[in-house]
Design a protein around this motif. Structure first.
Motif, PDB file in Angstrom:
ATOM      1  N   ASN A  36      46.613  43.547  49.036  1.00 13.21           N
ATOM      2  CA  ASN A  36      45.660  43.143  49.689  1.00 13.21           C
ATOM      3  C   ASN A  36      45.116  41.879  49.270  1.00 13.21           C
ATOM      4  O   ASN A  36      44.720  41.015  50.010  1.00 13.21           O
ATOM      5  N   ARG A  37      44.676  41.640  47.870  1.00 12.51           N
ATOM      6  CA  ARG A  37      44.490  40.378  47.384  1.00 12.51           C
ATOM      7  C   ARG A  37      45.302  39.250  47.535  1.00 12.51           C
ATOM      8  O   ARG A  37      44.817  38.298  47.757  1.00 12.51           O
ATOM      9  N   GLN A  67      47.562  39.220  50.219  1.00 19.09           N
ATOM     10  CA  GLN A  67      47.577  38.881  51.571  1.00 19.09           C
ATOM     11  C   GLN A  67      46.553  38.131  51.923  1.00 19.09           C
ATOM     12  O   GLN A  67      46.473  37.027  52.505  1.00 19.09           O
ATOM     13  N   SER A  68      45.207  38.335  51.450  1.00 16.98           N
ATOM     14  CA  SER A  68      44.062  37.651  51.646  1.00 16.98           C
ATOM     15  C   SER A  68      43.940  36.280  51.080  1.00 16.98           C
ATOM     16  O   SER A  68      43.577  35.477  52.046  1.00 16.98           O
ATOM     17  N   ASN A  74      46.330  34.261  53.439  1.00 13.26           N
ATOM     18  CA  ASN A  74      45.738  33.988  54.466  1.00 13.26           C
ATOM     19  C   ASN A  74      44.524  32.906  54.548  1.00 13.26           C
ATOM     20  O   ASN A  74      44.173  32.368  55.619  1.00 13.26           O
ATOM     21  N   ASN A  75      43.944  32.610  53.287  1.00  8.54           N
ATOM     22  CA  ASN A  75      43.255  31.497  53.173  1.00  8.54           C
ATOM     23  C   ASN A  75      43.750  30.266  52.875  1.00  8.54           C
ATOM     24  O   ASN A  75      44.301  29.546  52.833  1.00  8.54           O
TER      25      ASN A  75
END
Length: 142
Positions: free
Chosen positions: A134-135, A137-138, A141-142
């Motif tokens: 999840n990290r 992916q985050s 995405n940034n």
């Protein structure tokens, strides 16, 4: 690289499980202990009479296990002497558990207890891996 990461995650999982089982200030130990009791209850399928005899002995057993782990950590004991003490506690309580349960159920208890640790470690590792994913992916995405 994956193997190193997996070993690291596993080692951290073992540490988390050990701390949680010994009871930390946050109360996670009691939550894990409740899950363990539910797991053992399901695995052992105890009758009412068996349960009334078994759980008080189990509580004493876990008290000695916790105390031994805490003492070992505080005294910085080696792994082998600590494991030897834990084995001696298991041997002692094997006889006690046999007063409440059949030898087959006592054996099932010790197997289920070990199995629970494995299931818990696997769950912790999966959650950690999911958080890492999840990290990533985050971050992407940034």
């Amino acid at each position: 690289m994956k193997k190193i990461l997996l070993i690291l995650v596993f080692a951290l999982g073992v540490s988390v499980v050990s701390v949680a089982q010994d009871g930390d200030e946050k109360g996670n130990g009691s939550r894990i202990e409740a899950l363990k009791i539910a797991y053992l209850t399901k695995k052992l399928n105890l009758s009412t009479d068996e349960a009334q005899k078994f759980w008080p002995i189990y509580n004493q057993y876990m008290g000695e296990i916790r105390k031994t782990r805490i003492d070992a950590r505080q005294n910085k004991e080696g792994e082998i002497p600590t494991e030897e003490k834990l084995l001696n506690i298991r041997k002692k309580y094997n006889g006690e558990f046999n007063k409440a349960l059949s030898s087959e159920k006592v054996n099932s208890f010790f197997k289920a207890e070990k199995e629970f640790g494995t299931v818990l470690q696997k769950e912790l590792m999966e959650r950690r891996m999911q958080r890492m994913e999840n990290r990533k992916q985050s971050f992407r995405n940034n």
